[in-house]
Design an enzyme around this catalytic site. Structure first.
Site, PDB file in Angstrom:
ATOM      1  CG  ASP A 292      -2.176   0.899   0.926  1.00 27.86           C
ATOM      2  OD1 ASP A 292      -2.136   1.697  -0.041  1.00 27.86           O
ATOM      3  OD2 ASP A 292      -3.160   0.825   1.672  1.00 27.86           O
TER       4      ASP A 292
HETATM    5  C1  BGC Z   1      -5.017   3.265   0.186  1.00 33.37           C
HETATM    6  C2  BGC Z   1      -5.175   2.232  -0.901  1.00 33.37           C
HETATM    7  C3  BGC Z   1      -5.010   2.880  -2.246  1.00 33.37           C
HETATM    8  C4  BGC Z   1      -3.673   3.576  -2.300  1.00 33.37           C
HETATM    9  C5  BGC Z   1      -3.377   4.230  -3.633  1.00 33.37           C
HETATM   10  C6  BGC Z   1      -3.775   4.118   0.012  1.00 33.37           C
HETATM   11  O1  BGC Z   1      -3.762   5.196   0.869  1.00 33.37           O
HETATM   12  O2  BGC Z   1      -4.987   2.612   1.424  1.00 33.37           O
HETATM   13  O3  BGC Z   1      -6.400   1.595  -0.785  1.00 33.37           O
HETATM   14  O4  BGC Z   1      -5.131   1.942  -3.258  1.00 33.37           O
HETATM   15  O5  BGC Z   1      -3.644   4.578  -1.309  1.00 33.37           O
HETATM   16  O6  BGC Z   1      -4.145   5.339  -3.843  1.00 33.37           O
END
Ligand code: BGC
Length: 752
Positions: A292
């Protein structure tokens, strides 16, 4: 420069589905050979580059960055040190960046373009929790298809969805993004979404890679506070948290995203047990594991790694293939290989996975496959998508209460008051993940009433948001003091035959970083509701929300309650369709509604205590100041017609148990019902939940019609995962319940 012609032999590799690829069919073998050949040419730096993902950071079609962090990243693209990117979108931008990388970086390996197309792109579909309330798998698949079509048309080939985290705590803001609290429903929906995004093969430039996220346990953040610690038993992990991920993998999901949290002491991004042992070894997952955003570097704050260099080794060895925005791999992985902490074999395995997806998409044949500006114009917001969005929104709504038969409304000759700032809000209905959509592009309730020719008087009452433009990355200021508008709303309500009040949460009160400690109607809305109720109790409350709310007062005092959630672009039209009875609501709650936030976590598939009740004395498991039961249970939802269940028959055979029941529409309108099947294992060597959903069927019945419903449960459905993650089937007596919610009362038992 990399020659695409050399890979023409493998042109057919793009004509593949993920399942055939992952089944290692012969075209898949050809892909592996192509990967071998390509990897033989790659330097260690280039390999690590494929494991590095950056966020978009400059206007790709504008001048190149000259200095600082932007230039650093920009140079990395040119040096072939980036394998994928997120948040670069629109055909012009995507093409420009792809062209730069393909033409100017060493081997010219095309990029993957990722984006959080979670519940829509330009057209916004209902939030995923709302869609889950439809229990309508074909509709959910169709919705994901719309999202994929629009995202793909604008250059995206990888979505970071579906979010398949099970959660039992509505304080957690990200419950809006998932399918609720149940692993069976969650697994079915996960598969439908993966299918919708990925389709059956990647010949079509409208199919994109999907991501099951967040692996794993993110929905169990303590106290419902986002990013918080997760500490769960192996039984909860295997029986509740993991099933939707496993189902996604079985459906051929292309990628899996690590979660931010630690789970039982180890950050998910460095969790070998989860990623290497369970996901890659046991489930044979052949796709890419992406971290993530910064979940690598956050291990330093977790107290699990001393520095970014250690982060790189821990994550790579755990099997996290791609580093999203931690800069750990690009800056430190080479050193960690040189000093022996990470083997080249580990790097090769990750790079192979990334390249596999690129071959699968056909990017080596045509790196600009998703860069067709005509397709972008036609499909970026196709008119048909609006009707899918409207239909999905109607299917997602849950009728919580309809006393006095206030609904469906018969507006002719009636004085209707509409109250609530949300009723005219064109932004809030878009919900949280709407980064590609135009702000304030939803159809509001008042606009839709106008379009339907319903006359009404509107008074916003108190404002929900205190001033200013709202923003995705900022706290939303809630109006706690300004009562302007209250008096006007009361006077409008006074004269009305019926008052429609649209109250609830703003679309940016749920989602990432938006945990709430209190699940009340935010701001001054409860006071507004009570003030209006005093002068006119004939209220239909349209509840807009990204999570279950604690609405005990409304449930006790307001005769009509329709849960609309955050319905997306077509919000107003869909709500009016339901209010006027053009669509008979059939949604059922995918998550328990508590009486009070102080009951949380509350969920239906709990264990029995040794002191169930009620009992005459105080010594049973309850609260002395609040009931321990939910306000509205999992699976609950009304219709404008009524249904009854009868004739339960249970017939075990060698391999399965067949369960039949008669469903009758006893009301006077045509309507849909979600018939639900639950089991309870009475005695087992590990105690089992009081009820577990094992099947459901959604059926449309004419008034007075009856039908026989049959569920065939394989015997294996009566088992469970033990603490080691092995499926375990014990003989014994099982209760069966069938009905319209998790409180289903038609029951029988079977000895297996
Ligand atoms: C979130 C994810 C997301 C990623 C990219 C993160 O802050 O937890 O779910 O896919 O950002 O935007």
């Amino acid at each position: 420069m990399f020659s695409f012609q050399r890979f023409s032999l493998f042109l057919f590799c793009s004509f593949l589905s993920l399942s055939s690829l992952f089944a290692q069919s012969s075209p898949a073998d050809s892909i592996e050979i192509a990967i071998d050949r390509l990897m033989a040419k790659m330097t260690l730096e280039e390999k690590i580059g494929q494991m590095n993902q950056y966020n978009g950071f400059w206007d790709v079609t504008g001048p190149a960055p000259k200095a600082g962090a932007d230039k650093f990243k920009y140079d990395h693209f040119k040096q072939g040190l980036v394998g994928s990117v997120l948040n670069v979108r629109g055909v012009k931008q995507v093409r420009a960046l792809q062209e730069m990388v393909v033409k100017e970086s060493g081997l010219g390996i095309p990029l993957l373009f990722g984006f959080d197309a979670v519940h829509g792109y330009n057209t916004v579909l209902p939030i995923p929790l709302a869609e889950a309330a439809s229990w309508d798998l074909p509709a959910i698949e169709r919705s994901a298809r719309v999202t994929a079509t629009e995202a793909a048309a604008s250059g995206i080939n990888w979505t970071f969805a579906p979010m398949v985290d099970i959660s039992r705590d509505a304080r957690w803001g990200r419950v809006m993004e998932g399918a609720g609290e149940d692993p069976y429903l969650g697994s079915q929906i996960a598969m439908a979404r993966v299918k919708g995004f990925q389709g059956n093969d990647f010949r079509s430039p409208f199919n994109i890679l999907a991501t099951a996220k967040h692996f794993a346990g993110y929905g169990f953040a303590e106290g419902g506070r986002d990013y918080n610690t997760v500490d769960v038993s192996p039984l909860t992990l295997h029986n509740i948290i993991l099933p939707p991920f496993k189902a996604s993998v079985q459906q051929g999901v292309a990628s899996v995203m690590n979660s931010f949290n630690i789970i039982n002491g180890v950050p998910a991004t460095a969790n070998r047990y989860l990623v290497q042992d369970i996901l890659k070894r046991d489930w044979k997952f052949k796709g890419v594991v992406v971290s993530d955003w910064g979940s690598g570097v956050e291990m330093i704050d977790h107290g699990y790694a001393e520095n970014l260099s250690q982060v790189a080794a821990l994550s790579a060895n755990a099997g996290s293939d791609v580093d999203m925005e931690s800069y750990a791999y690009v800056n430190h992985l080479k050193n960690q290989v040189t000093n022996g902490n990470v083997s080249v074999a580990v790097i090769d395995q990750s790079v192979r996975r990334v390249l596999r997806l690129k071959f699968l998409l056909g990017l080596f044949n045509d790196p600009y496959k998703y860069c067709d500006s005509t397709r972008e114009q036609v499909y970026a917001m196709h008119p048909e998508h609006a009707s899918v969005a409207r239909d999905m929104a109607r299917r997602s709504m849950v009728l919580l209460k309809n006393d006095q038969d206030l609904l469906p409304l018969k507006p002719a000759g009636k004085k209707i008051a509409v109250i609530g700032s949300l009723a005219a809000d064109k932004n809030s209905p878009l919900g949280n993940w709407r980064l590609a959509a135009k702000d304030s592009s939803a159809v509001s309730l008042v606009e839709a009433l106008d379009a339907a020719g319903v006359s009404y008087t509107y008074a916003p009452g108190v404002q929900l948001v205190a001033g200013g433009p709202v923003h995705f990355v900022q706290e939303l200021p809630i109006n706690e003091n300004d009562t302007t508008g209250m008096a006007q709303a009361i006077s409008v309500a006074k004269d009305a035959d019926v008052v429609i009040m649209m109250l609830g949460e703003h679309g940016l009160q749920s989602g990432e970083g938006r945990s709430r400690a209190q699940l009340n109607l935010p701001g001054l809305q409860q006071s507004l509701l009570e003030a209006v109720h005093k002068v006119n109790p004939r209220i239909v409350l349209v509840l807009m929300s990204g999570r279950p709310l604690a609405i005990s007062w409304a449930a006790a005092h307001v005769p009509g309650i329709l849960l609309a959630w955050q319905p997306g672009s077509q919000s107003g039209h869909a709500i009016v369709d339901v209010l006027l009875g053009k669509y008979n609501p059939a949604g059922k709650l995918p998550m328990t509604f508590p009486r009070s936030d102080r009951q949380l976590p509350i969920y239906y598939n709990q264990f029995s205590t040794g002191r169930p009740g009620p009992k005459k004395e105080v010594f049973w498991s309850h609260y002395i100041d609040e009931a321990h039961t939910p306000l509205y249970e999992f699976g609950y939802g009304k219709s404008y017609t009524q249904f009854s269940y009868s004739d339960l028959q249970i017939t075990p055979s060698k391999d399965s148990v067949s369960i039949t029941v008669t469903l009758t529409n006893t009301g006077s309108l045509k309507g849909e019902e979600v018939a639900q099947l639950y089991i309870h294992d009475r005695v087992s060597s590990v105690v089992r939940p009081v009820r577990e959903l094992k099947g459901f069927k959604k059926l449309l019945l004419e008034p007075g019609a009856r039908t026989s419903i049959r569920f065939d449960l394989p015997r294996s459905a009566f088992g469970y995962f033990d603490a080691q993650g092995k499926w375990f089937l014990e003989p014994g007596l099982f209760d069966i319940y069938v009905g319209g919610s998790s409180f289903a009362s038609l029951t029988g038992a079977v000895q297996l």
